[in-house]
Design a protein around this motif. Structure first.
Motif, PDB file in Angstrom:
ATOM      1  N   ALA A 136      39.389 -47.978 -37.067  1.00  0.00           N
ATOM      2  CA  ALA A 136      41.152 -47.867 -36.937  1.00  0.00           C
ATOM      3  C   ALA A 136      41.305 -49.114 -36.418  1.00  0.00           C
ATOM      4  O   ALA A 136      40.955 -50.234 -36.080  1.00  0.00           O
ATOM      5  CB  ALA A 136      40.952 -46.841 -35.111  1.00  0.00           C
ATOM      6  N   ASP A 152      44.370 -52.609 -35.861  1.00  0.00           N
ATOM      7  CA  ASP A 152      44.831 -53.235 -34.654  1.00  0.00           C
ATOM      8  C   ASP A 152      46.001 -52.357 -34.495  1.00  0.00           C
ATOM      9  O   ASP A 152      46.587 -52.499 -33.675  1.00  0.00           O
ATOM     10  CB  ASP A 152      44.687 -54.729 -34.995  1.00  0.00           C
ATOM     11  CG  ASP A 152      43.269 -55.509 -34.312  1.00  0.00           C
ATOM     12  OD1 ASP A 152      42.779 -54.806 -34.069  1.00  0.00           O
ATOM     13  OD2 ASP A 152      43.496 -56.519 -35.300  1.00  0.00           O
ATOM     14  N   VAL A 161      45.187 -49.241 -32.608  1.00  0.00           N
ATOM     15  CA  VAL A 161      45.143 -49.365 -30.938  1.00  0.00           C
ATOM     16  C   VAL A 161      46.311 -49.856 -30.296  1.00  0.00           C
ATOM     17  O   VAL A 161      46.454 -49.557 -29.591  1.00  0.00           O
ATOM     18  CB  VAL A 161      44.036 -50.304 -31.454  1.00  0.00           C
ATOM     19  CG1 VAL A 161      43.555 -50.878 -30.066  1.00  0.00           C
ATOM     20  CG2 VAL A 161      42.886 -49.471 -32.077  1.00  0.00           C
ATOM     21  N   ARG A 162      47.172 -50.452 -30.779  1.00  0.00           N
ATOM     22  CA  ARG A 162      48.248 -51.448 -29.900  1.00  0.00           C
ATOM     23  C   ARG A 162      49.087 -50.286 -29.578  1.00  0.00           C
ATOM     24  O   ARG A 162      49.892 -50.433 -28.943  1.00  0.00           O
ATOM     25  CB  ARG A 162      49.017 -52.360 -30.495  1.00  0.00           C
ATOM     26  CG  ARG A 162      50.797 -52.995 -30.230  1.00  0.00           C
ATOM     27  CD  ARG A 162      50.461 -54.307 -31.231  1.00  0.00           C
ATOM     28  NE  ARG A 162      51.038 -54.426 -32.362  1.00  0.00           N
ATOM     29  CZ  ARG A 162      51.666 -53.104 -33.296  1.00  0.00           C
ATOM     30  NH1 ARG A 162      52.432 -52.905 -32.124  1.00  0.00           N
ATOM     31  NH2 ARG A 162      52.042 -53.585 -34.288  1.00  0.00           N
ATOM     32  N   THR A 176      49.507 -46.627 -30.381  1.00  0.00           N
ATOM     33  CA  THR A 176      48.404 -45.395 -29.622  1.00  0.00           C
ATOM     34  C   THR A 176      48.168 -45.505 -27.764  1.00  0.00           C
ATOM     35  O   THR A 176      48.417 -45.146 -27.097  1.00  0.00           O
ATOM     36  CB  THR A 176      47.795 -44.679 -29.944  1.00  0.00           C
ATOM     37  OG1 THR A 176      46.552 -45.727 -30.102  1.00  0.00           O
ATOM     38  CG2 THR A 176      47.828 -44.368 -31.387  1.00  0.00           C
ATOM     39  N   TYR A 195      45.310 -46.876 -27.207  1.00  0.00           N
ATOM     40  CA  TYR A 195      43.781 -46.777 -26.737  1.00  0.00           C
ATOM     41  C   TYR A 195      43.720 -47.253 -27.457  1.00  0.00           C
ATOM     42  O   TYR A 195      43.502 -47.918 -28.468  1.00  0.00           O
ATOM     43  CB  TYR A 195      43.359 -44.980 -27.742  1.00  0.00           C
ATOM     44  CG  TYR A 195      44.299 -43.488 -27.186  1.00  0.00           C
ATOM     45  CD1 TYR A 195      42.820 -42.900 -26.290  1.00  0.00           C
ATOM     46  CD2 TYR A 195      45.443 -43.221 -27.672  1.00  0.00           C
ATOM     47  CE1 TYR A 195      43.773 -41.697 -25.523  1.00  0.00           C
ATOM     48  CE2 TYR A 195      45.506 -41.927 -27.732  1.00  0.00           C
ATOM     49  CZ  TYR A 195      45.043 -41.003 -26.382  1.00  0.00           C
ATOM     50  OH  TYR A 195      45.069 -40.482 -25.713  1.00  0.00           O
ATOM     51  N   THR A 196      41.527 -47.634 -26.790  1.00  0.00           N
ATOM     52  CA  THR A 196      41.415 -48.738 -27.015  1.00  0.00           C
ATOM     53  C   THR A 196      40.576 -48.147 -28.187  1.00  0.00           C
ATOM     54  O   THR A 196      39.373 -46.909 -28.507  1.00  0.00           O
ATOM     55  CB  THR A 196      40.020 -49.432 -25.966  1.00  0.00           C
ATOM     56  OG1 THR A 196      39.302 -48.215 -25.659  1.00  0.00           O
ATOM     57  CG2 THR A 196      41.297 -49.920 -24.975  1.00  0.00           C
ATOM     58  N   ARG A 197      39.739 -49.454 -29.069  1.00  0.00           N
ATOM     59  CA  ARG A 197      39.117 -49.206 -30.861  1.00  0.00           C
ATOM     60  C   ARG A 197      37.355 -47.935 -30.077  1.00  0.00           C
ATOM     61  O   ARG A 197      36.736 -47.103 -31.037  1.00  0.00           O
ATOM     62  CB  ARG A 197      38.737 -49.918 -31.294  1.00  0.00           C
ATOM     63  CG  ARG A 197      37.652 -50.043 -32.587  1.00  0.00           C
ATOM     64  CD  ARG A 197      37.572 -51.037 -33.664  1.00  0.00           C
ATOM     65  NE  ARG A 197      38.815 -51.328 -33.857  1.00  0.00           N
ATOM     66  CZ  ARG A 197      39.293 -52.303 -33.509  1.00  0.00           C
ATOM     67  NH1 ARG A 197      39.493 -53.197 -32.673  1.00  0.00           N
ATOM     68  NH2 ARG A 197      40.977 -52.541 -34.699  1.00  0.00           N
ATOM     69  N   GLU A 250      37.394 -46.143 -27.644  1.00  0.00           N
ATOM     70  CA  GLU A 250      38.120 -44.880 -26.670  1.00  0.00           C
ATOM     71  C   GLU A 250      37.899 -43.921 -28.356  1.00  0.00           C
ATOM     72  O   GLU A 250      37.523 -42.977 -28.354  1.00  0.00           O
ATOM     73  CB  GLU A 250      38.884 -45.106 -26.212  1.00  0.00           C
ATOM     74  CG  GLU A 250      38.374 -45.887 -24.821  1.00  0.00           C
ATOM     75  CD  GLU A 250      40.167 -45.342 -24.421  1.00  0.00           C
ATOM     76  OE1 GLU A 250      40.553 -45.317 -23.339  1.00  0.00           O
ATOM     77  OE2 GLU A 250      41.407 -45.786 -24.211  1.00  0.00           O
ATOM     78  N   LEU A 251      37.925 -44.500 -29.108  1.00  0.00           N
ATOM     79  CA  LEU A 251      38.834 -43.502 -30.411  1.00  0.00           C
ATOM     80  C   LEU A 251      36.974 -43.346 -31.712  1.00  0.00           C
ATOM     81  O   LEU A 251      37.096 -42.189 -31.869  1.00  0.00           O
ATOM     82  CB  LEU A 251      39.356 -44.202 -31.665  1.00  0.00           C
ATOM     83  CG  LEU A 251      41.142 -44.662 -30.763  1.00  0.00           C
ATOM     84  CD1 LEU A 251      41.995 -45.837 -31.837  1.00  0.00           C
ATOM     85  CD2 LEU A 251      41.947 -43.070 -30.423  1.00  0.00           C
TER      86      LEU A 251
END
Length: 816
Positions: free
Chosen positions: A359, A361, A364-365, A367, A369-371, A373-374
């Protein structure tokens, strides 16, 4: 040198003078050079040996303090004799011989001078042992030049050694001068400083050779000795051709010589080494002093060039491979950079498992969620999809078409916020596994703007159609009407079908075509029209006045005019009535002014005509009482007194009426009035009329108001006078004048603890000739409060009263 010259000159005059006074005078003059020379010597040696950083301005001043004191002691010796106890001159010799007996301060001066001389000399000794070659010669010459005068002076003042009839020190400077002159001619003394040797010769990695103007080597540094494999003694005094064999060097010494660059090769350790040889002139002022030769090892650079040429062939062979690798890396880097930095959200998902592979940046920004977490998880785990139908729709499109373009979906962010995305997707292969790359654009703000625009258009439409004014929208392109509101059709008598799609000119709405053109010119010039009065025509032909306003607006991308008109027929009729009323008012005002003038004349006439008979009645009654008192009984006298009182009362009433009349007619002069000062003045005057009364006035300080000074004086005189009158029967009367604040409004008051009044009769207080107390109890005319009321009215203020019988009264008033 100036100090030495002065000392020598003064000593010559001193020793050749036969006059005792002149001899002693020039002996004292010698001390101008004697006292300053040790300090100058120390400063010179410190600067010469590159230790001048120790010399500061305060330090030099401190060094000169004791010489300055010595000069004072010399010239005041006749008073204290601390320098010399006695001076005896034997004139039998020529030149005359002086015998001097020194005292304490002379030895203080001598010790201080020799300490400074010794310090400078020790400094030179240190420099002598630290340097070598020409620099050591220079330092040795300076030491030799300094020793002779100081030894001669020491022998003279101590009496050790040969006996001198005169001080030999100045003559010893001849030796010093000769030594310095020899040093200047032979070793260029003072031209090449020792610091050059310390800072350049010993610290440089390159070889340095110094050649004098006769082309002989006078100094070398260790690097030059190492390069040429010669020690210093083998190089000093030889020419450059002698120490570097193999070629001839033609170095012509001249002041305009530029830097010369040569290349030489030397065999060292069975290896040929290459040196760049740079020759630069040494010029002092306009004089040529010698040459500096710099040897720089260039072997490594040449070796590196050879190695680079050898590598060039190999590098050429590897270039193609590197280009291919570079192109591949650049392609990967471009994709990576585009993937990471793209403002659109991009995510890669395994099609079979549905798990996230990568994913960017933006994803991530937005949504939340951190990378971490995804990656490795699916959208279902995060409850990302709002509608499961959307997820199935996306899968179906990809299966059928292999890609998807610009489909709108709603997603839930980590915060719980729901946002709208415009999504596109395609199928790619990563390491042999089918994946989906999806690109999403956040269109939440756009959807919100579209919604806001729809709502704004809806509000405008409602406001447009519901407006009580006549509104019409005209296209600027073809001047055709594209919309009207209901009030416009009702006012003009046209139906919407008769208006929409037609030009204004077809409706014949404008009575004056020139007026219409003027309005359009104003619109073109100012971009808008505001409340211009025009004449318009209804469908029936009726002409009516209207106020027209026009704004430029855009509908879609088409510029239009929004025209608003207000029927001002009733307003014009009201204006006509108002003008007629104003004309009638002016006539009434003129008649009123004439009536007031007649009343003023009448008032003056009545006042004058009534006063004469009243004065006669009062005067003749007084004459009867004075001249015929013995002929009148008590009843007759009482009748005459009553007659006099009635006439005087009538006079007071006339005065009150005249004052009251003048208050309503007199012109006001507005200015700032100090009410506190007025109240103080009135209170003082009232107390002077009855000094026996024990009454207390409480007057607030700093009370001011804007108004007519004379009217405000009359106002306070009446209010304070009433308070004074109605507290006359109170043993301890209190009268207060102050102010109370109620928001931004100030209310003044006059309060007393006197007779008070019944609030039932408040409406009678401010009427002319209205009284609530009998005149026998409290005399008066009943005009005072009526006067106060008129003054308050003239100042656009208000007045009211509060009170109770036997408990005093308070009058509150405001002034605008």
């Amino acid at each position: 040198m100036a100090a030495i010259a002065w000392w020598l000159l003064s000593a010559i005059i001193e020793n050749t003078s036969s006059n005792l006074f002149l001899s002693i005078f020039w002996m004292k003059m010698c001390y101008l050079g004697i006292t300053t020379l040790p300090v100058i010597w120390l400063v010179f040696t410190l600067q010469y040996s590159d230790r001048g950083k120790w010399l500061t301005r305060p330090g030099i001043v401190l060094l000169f303090i004791l010489p300055a004191v010595t000069l004072i002691m010399v010239w005041t010796n006749d008073i204290h004799h601390l320098m010399w106890k006695s001076i005896v001159v034997d004139t039998s010799f020529y030149p005359p011989v002086k015998t001097v007996t020194y005292n304490a301060w002379f030895w203080v001066h001598a010790i201080y001078s020799y300490v400074l001389l010794l310090a400078g000399t020790i400094n030179l000794f240190g420099l002598f042992f630290r340097t070598s070659g020409i620099f050591r010669k220079q330092t040795g010459i300076l030491l030799l030049a300094s020793f002779t005068p100081w030894v001669a002076n020491l022998l003279f003042i101590t009496g050790i050694g040969p006996s001198f009839s005169i001080d030999p020190t100045p003559m010893a400077f001849v030796v010093t001068g000769a030594a310095i002159l020899w040093g200047l001619s032979r070793t260029q003394l003072l031209h090449i400083m020792p610091i050059a040797y310390e800072a350049i010769f010993r610290s440089m990695a390159d070889g340095v050779i110094i050649i004098d103007k006769q082309n002989f080597i006078v100094e070398t540094n260790p690097a030059a000795q190492r390069i040429l494999k010669l020690n210093k003694s083998e190089m000093i005094g030889k020419t450059l051709n002698q120490v570097i064999p193999g070629r001839e060097y033609s170095l012509e010494p001249k002041t305009d010589m530029t830097v010369t660059e040569l290349t030489i090769s030397l065999e060292q350790d069975q290896m040929e080494r290459f040196y760049n040889l740079y020759v630069s002139p040494i010029v002092t002022g306009q004089r040529f002093s010698g040459l500096i030769v710099l040897l720089h090892d260039d072997t490594e650079r040449r070796k590196a060039e050879n190695e680079s040429r050898e590598k060039a062939v190999l590098e050429t062979e590897l270039n193609e491979r590197k280009k291919m690798e570079k192109a591949l890396r650049e392609s990967e880097e471009k994709f990576s950079v585009a993937f990471r930095s793209s403002p659109e959200m991009i995510i890669i998902t395994k099609i079979e498992e549905g798990t996230y592979v990568e994913a960017n940046d933006s994803f991530v920004r937005i949504t939340g969620y951190t990378r971490e977490e995804l990656i490795g998880h699916t959208g279902e785990e995060f409850n990302l999809w709002i509608n499961k139908e959307d997820q199935y729709k996306m899968t179906q499109i990809l299966q059928e078409q292999g890609k998807m373009s610009n489909e709108e979906f709603s997603f839930r962010m980590k915060s719980g916020e729901i946002r709208n995305w415009l999504c596109s997707a395609d199928i790619i292969t990563i390491s042999g596994e089918a994946c989906m790359i999806a690109i999403a654009i956040d269109i939440t703000e756009r959807k919100q703007m579209e919604k806001a625009l729809r709502e704004s258009e809806e509000k405008f439409s409602k406001a447009f159609h519901a407006s009580p004014n006549r509104m019409i929208i005209i296209s600027l392109k073809d001047r055709k009407i594209i919309e009207v509101n209901e009030n416009y059709t009702l006012s003009t008598g046209y139906s919407r079908e008769e208006i929409i799609g037609h030009k204004v000119a077809e409706l014949n709405s404008w009575v004056d075509a020139a007026q219409h053109e003027k309005i359009l010119e104003m619109l073109e010039k100012n971009g808008r029209v505001r409340s211009e009065e025009v004449l318009l025509r209804r469908k029936s032909g009726e002409i009516y006045p209207a106020l027209v306003s026009i704004e430029l607006i855009n509908i879609g991308s088409e510029p239009c005019m929004l025209t608003e008109s207000i029927d001002i027929t009733r307003l014009k009729q009201t204006e006509d009535k108002l003008k007629q009323a104003m004309a009638n008012l002016e006539q009434s005002s003129a008649r009123l002014a004439a009536t007031n003038k007649e009343l003023e004349s009448f008032s003056y006439s009545v006042s004058h005509d009534l006063r004469s008979p009243l004065r006669s009645i009062d005067g003749f009654s007084q004459a009867l009482l004075e001249d015929y008192r013995d002929r009148l009984d008590e009843h007759g006298q009482e009748y005459l007194n009553r007659l006099r009182n009635a006439s005087q009362k009538m006079g007071e009433l006339i005065d009150g009426l005249v004052k009251l009349s003048r208050l309503t007619r007199s012109e006001m002069h507005q200015e700032k009035v100090d009410l506190s000062a007025l109240a103080e003045e009135i209170a003082t005057r009232l107390q002077e009329t009855q000094p026996e009364r024990r009454a207390k006035f409480i007057i607030g300080s700093g009370l001011t108001a804007n108004g007519d000074p004379q009217m405000l004086r009359a106002l306070l005189e009446n209010l304070l006078g009433n308070a004074w009158k109605f507290t006359s029967k109170i043993p301890r009367a209190e009268i207060e004048f102050g102010i109370s604040h109620n928001g931004d409004k100030n209310t003044f008051f006059v309060k007393d603890n006197g007779a008070g009044f019944d609030m039932t009769y408040t409406n009678k207080l401010f009427g002319a000739f209205q009284r609530l107390h009998d005149t026998t109890e409290f005399p008066g005319t009943g005009i005072g409060l009526a006067t106060v009321q008129r003054i308050i009215n003239r100042h656009s203020g208000n007045i009211r009263a509060e009170g109770a019988v036997g408990k005093g009264a308070t009058f509150y008033f405001t002034l605008e």
